[in-house]
Write an enzyme that holds these catalytic residues in place. Sequence first.
Site, mmCIF file in Angstrom:
data_model
loop_
_atom_site.group_PDB
_atom_site.id
_atom_site.type_symbol
_atom_site.label_atom_id
_atom_site.label_comp_id
_atom_site.label_asym_id
_atom_site.label_seq_id
_atom_site.Cartn_x
_atom_site.Cartn_y
_atom_site.Cartn_z
ATOM 1 C CG PHE A 22 34.519 49.006 35.932
ATOM 2 C CD1 PHE A 22 34.541 50.582 34.907
ATOM 3 C CD2 PHE A 22 36.676 49.460 36.625
ATOM 4 C CE1 PHE A 22 34.756 51.470 36.248
ATOM 5 C CE2 PHE A 22 36.507 50.043 37.257
ATOM 6 C CZ PHE A 22 35.779 51.735 37.019
ATOM 7 C CG HIS A 23 31.810 42.968 37.413
ATOM 8 N ND1 HIS A 23 33.587 43.432 37.492
ATOM 9 C CD2 HIS A 23 32.018 41.895 37.854
ATOM 10 C CE1 HIS A 23 33.597 42.547 38.982
ATOM 11 N NE2 HIS A 23 32.734 41.617 39.618
ATOM 12 C CB ALA A 24 26.497 43.687 36.360
ATOM 13 C CG HIS A 60 29.744 45.310 41.511
ATOM 14 N ND1 HIS A 60 28.954 44.780 41.120
ATOM 15 C CD2 HIS A 60 30.694 44.643 41.351
ATOM 16 C CE1 HIS A 60 29.116 43.024 40.912
ATOM 17 N NE2 HIS A 60 30.745 43.233 41.840
#
Length: 134
Positions: free
Chosen positions: A49-51, A96
């Site tokens: 839950f980040h890029a 992702h």
Amino acid sequence: MSLIKTISFKSLGDERGSLVVLEGGKVVPFDIKRVYYIFDTKEGVSRGFHAHRNLKQVAVCVTGSCRFVLDNGKQKEEVVLDSAIKGLLINDLIWHEMYDFSSDCVLIVLASEHYNESDYIRNYQEFLQVVNHG
Ligand code: T46
């Protein structure tokens, strides 16, 4: 163009078993500055839950399996990692998420940079802002 870029590793097998070599600048398309691994993930857990702003990574499920969702802000695609000879390339500015970890999953990640929390974009709205407006 697909967001899913996988790399097939050569398995150097003989009668004793298999061996895979991951060399930076060769089969892994960057110099490797950091390696981490995720294991013992509890049932039903999702991670990621980040890029990243400036980080390239290759993820390999050396045992077991898990699913990745990759999202560039316009397109979202999903892939199952379930092979020690398949790597998933995660480029920068790709949101992702990982889920469906099998209880035996060991996910190894090779990264192009040292750990830097300020490289993470952990808010999806901020991610959309960065990919759409720079
Ligand atoms: C990624 C996906 C695939 C560190 O101190 N150093 C490190 O090198 C890493 C990777 C993490 N951490 C700390 C930061 C958090 O306090 O370990 C804790 C768990 O990290 P996080 O919640 O970011 O874990 P995931 O599974 O959500 O994401 C990880 C990587 O952090 C991330 O870069 O792309 O795996």
